[in-house]
Design an enzyme around this catalytic site. Sequence first.
Site, PDB file in Angstrom:
ATOM      1  N   HIS A   1       0.703  -1.198  -0.152  1.00 54.62           N
ATOM      2  CA  HIS A   1       0.144  -0.140  -0.138  1.00 54.62           C
ATOM      3  C   HIS A   1       0.955   1.344  -0.154  1.00 54.62           C
ATOM      4  CE1 HIS A   1      -3.669  -2.049   1.976  1.00 54.62           C
ATOM      5  NE2 HIS A   1      -3.904  -1.860   0.757  1.00 54.62           N
TER       6      HIS A   1
ATOM      7  N   CYS B   1      -2.383   2.295   9.150  1.00 51.96           N
ATOM      8  CA  CYS B   1      -3.500   1.517   8.508  1.00 51.96           C
ATOM      9  C   CYS B   1      -4.521   1.472   9.702  1.00 51.96           C
ATOM     10  CB  CYS B   1      -2.550   0.090   8.760  1.00 51.96           C
ATOM     11  SG  CYS B   1      -1.347  -0.017   7.449  1.00 51.96           S
TER      12      CYS B   1
END
Length: 287
Positions: free
Chosen positions: A182, A280
């Site tokens: 990511h 996250c």
Amino acid sequence: MSITDQEEEPASAERPLRTPRARTVLMCRPEHFDVVYRINPWMNPGLPTDTSLAVRQWDELYRLYVGLGFDVRLIEPLAGLPDMVYAANGAFVIGNIAYGASFAYPERQPEAPAYRAWLRGEGFEVVAPRAVNEGEGDFLLVGETILAGTGFRSSSASHREVAEVYGREVLTLRLVDPSFYHLDTALAVLDDTPGREHIAYLPPAFDADSRALLAERYPDAILVDGDDAAVLGLNAFSDGYHVVIASRALDFARQLRDHGYEAMGVDLSELLLGGGGVKCCTLELRR
């Protein structure tokens, strides 16, 4: 807590003044956290996972945010969704418009409607996605520009879609190292104020064109080394002055101090087993 060296460094008149801004964020307590499948290189179902430790570590991050004056909202964790703690992946939110997630892996796909339902219930205008994307994991706002990651999870089609939704410039960045799957694992937004944009990133995580684009657009960026990136040190969250990072990212903490920030370290080592860290666990809700 702040990460400091054994001896205090002298104040430098050259360090820029940084201004904190209280944030509104969404989090999800890891009551069902476990590693029962493998969808990124960090995950190993054969290793033991301590859910109670994950909750205690997450609580430290939660309390830190509250202490910084953040408005922390909570979504109910759902049984059977062990990765729901990684709230950043649930959507991307600017100006009360929430662009919903569409997860690449079936194991996480049920998270998307849960996050969309919560956002609707809080009065956000929710846009259902057509393209695969994993929310703020791959979309980061810097000033008026959206940095958009692709290569492992979010599709390039989602970049075009998010540009249509928000009417903003979108810069596509291609990730090439599967450990940094990511964008928010390889790049941190330190100051998102228009005109004062500042980021940190790990150059080898990106292809050559993306590295050139970042170097041109952000010449004063902090370049983080592989050791700090390897503990997801770049998976950080900043209010413009306080930067919450992995407690083991010691050199990154030093670099942040040199640039006028206060680095605040937390230990999320148990959640790292699932491939996630500070950012996250944090979805910013921008009204």
